[in-house]
Scaffold this motif. Sequence first.
Motif, PDB file in Angstrom:
ATOM      1  N   VAL A   9      75.674 -26.991   0.246  1.00 17.97           N
ATOM      2  CA  VAL A   9      75.800 -28.329  -0.341  1.00 17.97           C
ATOM      3  C   VAL A   9      76.034 -28.158  -1.840  1.00 17.97           C
ATOM      4  N   GLU A  10      77.210 -28.596  -2.296  1.00 20.18           N
ATOM      5  CA  GLU A  10      77.640 -28.356  -3.668  1.00 20.18           C
ATOM      6  C   GLU A  10      77.675 -29.667  -4.459  1.00 20.18           C
ATOM      7  N   THR A  11      77.148 -29.635  -5.668  1.00 18.69           N
ATOM      8  CA  THR A  11      77.152 -30.809  -6.547  1.00 18.69           C
ATOM      9  C   THR A  11      78.447 -30.857  -7.360  1.00 18.69           C
ATOM     10  N   THR A  12      78.599 -31.914  -8.155  1.00 15.99           N
ATOM     11  CA  THR A  12      79.804 -32.057  -8.974  1.00 15.99           C
ATOM     12  C   THR A  12      79.915 -30.969 -10.033  1.00 15.99           C
ATOM     13  N   GLU A  13      78.775 -30.369 -10.411  1.00 14.99           N
ATOM     14  CA  GLU A  13      78.809 -29.280 -11.395  1.00 14.99           C
ATOM     15  C   GLU A  13      79.258 -27.956 -10.782  1.00 14.99           C
ATOM     16  N   HIS A  35      80.915 -30.822  -0.143  1.00 16.15           N
ATOM     17  CA  HIS A  35      80.994 -31.085  -1.581  1.00 16.15           C
ATOM     18  C   HIS A  35      80.625 -32.542  -1.811  1.00 16.15           C
ATOM     19  N   LEU A  36      79.649 -32.776  -2.698  1.00 19.37           N
ATOM     20  CA  LEU A  36      79.117 -34.118  -2.913  1.00 19.37           C
ATOM     21  C   LEU A  36      79.724 -34.787  -4.145  1.00 19.37           C
ATOM     22  N   ASN A  37      79.601 -36.109  -4.160  1.00 19.49           N
ATOM     23  CA  ASN A  37      79.943 -36.897  -5.345  1.00 19.49           C
ATOM     24  C   ASN A  37      78.718 -37.100  -6.224  1.00 19.49           C
ATOM     25  N   SER A  72      77.321 -26.375  -8.529  1.00 19.81           N
ATOM     26  CA  SER A  72      76.107 -25.634  -8.177  1.00 19.81           C
ATOM     27  C   SER A  72      75.704 -25.959  -6.741  1.00 19.81           C
ATOM     28  N   VAL A  73      74.960 -25.054  -6.141  1.00 17.87           N
ATOM     29  CA  VAL A  73      74.603 -25.149  -4.717  1.00 17.87           C
ATOM     30  C   VAL A  73      73.103 -25.351  -4.558  1.00 17.87           C
ATOM     31  N   PHE A  74      72.735 -26.314  -3.701  1.00 14.75           N
ATOM     32  CA  PHE A  74      71.326 -26.568  -3.412  1.00 14.75           C
ATOM     33  C   PHE A  74      70.793 -25.493  -2.470  1.00 14.75           C
ATOM     34  N   VAL A  75      69.692 -24.849  -2.839  1.00 17.44           N
ATOM     35  CA  VAL A  75      68.961 -23.971  -1.925  1.00 17.44           C
ATOM     36  C   VAL A  75      67.478 -24.307  -2.024  1.00 17.44           C
ATOM     37  N   GLY A  76      66.804 -24.316  -0.881  1.00 15.74           N
ATOM     38  CA  GLY A  76      65.394 -24.667  -0.853  1.00 15.74           C
ATOM     39  C   GLY A  76      64.564 -23.550  -0.244  1.00 15.74           C
ATOM     40  N   LYS A  77      63.316 -23.454  -0.684  1.00 16.50           N
ATOM     41  CA  LYS A  77      62.391 -22.486  -0.092  1.00 16.50           C
ATOM     42  C   LYS A  77      61.662 -23.166   1.048  1.00 16.50           C
ATOM     43  N   ARG A  78      61.806 -22.622   2.245  1.00 20.61           N
ATOM     44  CA  ARG A  78      61.285 -23.254   3.445  1.00 20.61           C
ATOM     45  C   ARG A  78      59.751 -23.259   3.458  1.00 20.61           C
ATOM     46  N   ASN A  79      59.212 -24.355   3.971  1.00 19.46           N
ATOM     47  CA  ASN A  79      57.768 -24.494   4.101  1.00 19.46           C
ATOM     48  C   ASN A  79      57.209 -23.328   4.927  1.00 19.46           C
ATOM     49  N   PRO A  80      56.103 -22.694   4.500  1.00 21.66           N
ATOM     50  CA  PRO A  80      55.552 -21.548   5.248  1.00 21.66           C
ATOM     51  C   PRO A  80      55.047 -21.903   6.633  1.00 21.66           C
ATOM     52  N   ASN A  81      54.913 -23.196   6.930  1.00 23.86           N
ATOM     53  CA  ASN A  81      54.449 -23.610   8.257  1.00 23.86           C
ATOM     54  C   ASN A  81      55.591 -23.970   9.197  1.00 23.86           C
TER      55      ASN A  81
END
Length: 254
Positions: free
Chosen positions: A116-120, A195-197, A122-131
């Motif tokens: 998922v890419e923003t207008t800049e 790619h997002l707006n 850059s790419v969203f990455v998240g750290k998954r919940n340990p549960n």
Amino acid sequence: MKHATDYQIIYKGLFSETDFRFEVIPGKRKYNASTRKLINEAWQEARLNPDLHIFNGKVISLLSADIHHDEVSDRDKMLLKVQATDYKSSYGTNISNPLIIPKDELANVLSACAVVETTEGSVFVGKRNPNMAETADLWHVPGGSLHKVINPIAFMQIELEEELNVVSRDIQYAVCLGFGENFVTRKPEFLCYFHLNLTEKQLSDKLIDAKDKDEHTEYVFVPMEELDDFIGIYPFAPIGKACITRYLEYIQSL
């Protein structure tokens, strides 16, 4: 890229929402007695952990996948044979016992993920919940398991609304870049790009009200040119690496 030890990219291409053909086998997938025993044992053990985020429900099992070139449209089409199964079977095979169960007895729940890419750029990455039952405590791109027969782009639109509070008007462009396999769980997965707006700030603001925001304990926006280093330094979900690899290949080909 130098991160292909725990995944493989099976098919590469540019697939739109109309480039998928599903053959649905009637009924629910059946497993042999020894596999059913392992499934039940894994599920019973999982239910003893009150913190583990699991629930049983219908998901879609992949039986086979192939590529066919359609002469009329002059496009490659992905042909998938699928059948209904349940998450309990997925947990008991691919997640808990992927190396001791024969390939044809794995639930192989069809999944999808997306860069998922923003207008800049850059790419969203998240750290998954340990549960979480899968990819716990690993960095990853958004994704999930198909609970109905649906093309991966439409499915990821649903996932992005739940995980990131992104709706259709926020999406400028979306494409499926191929198909890969996670060597850790041996699960098959579509690799997509959205790619997002939206700017980083706008997406961060929307995340506050996301339905499934607790799937990630933290998140960052990684510039495209830093992605390769990021997935080499931080513990990253194998199929997320595959998705980022295809994204970088695609961007560099433009």
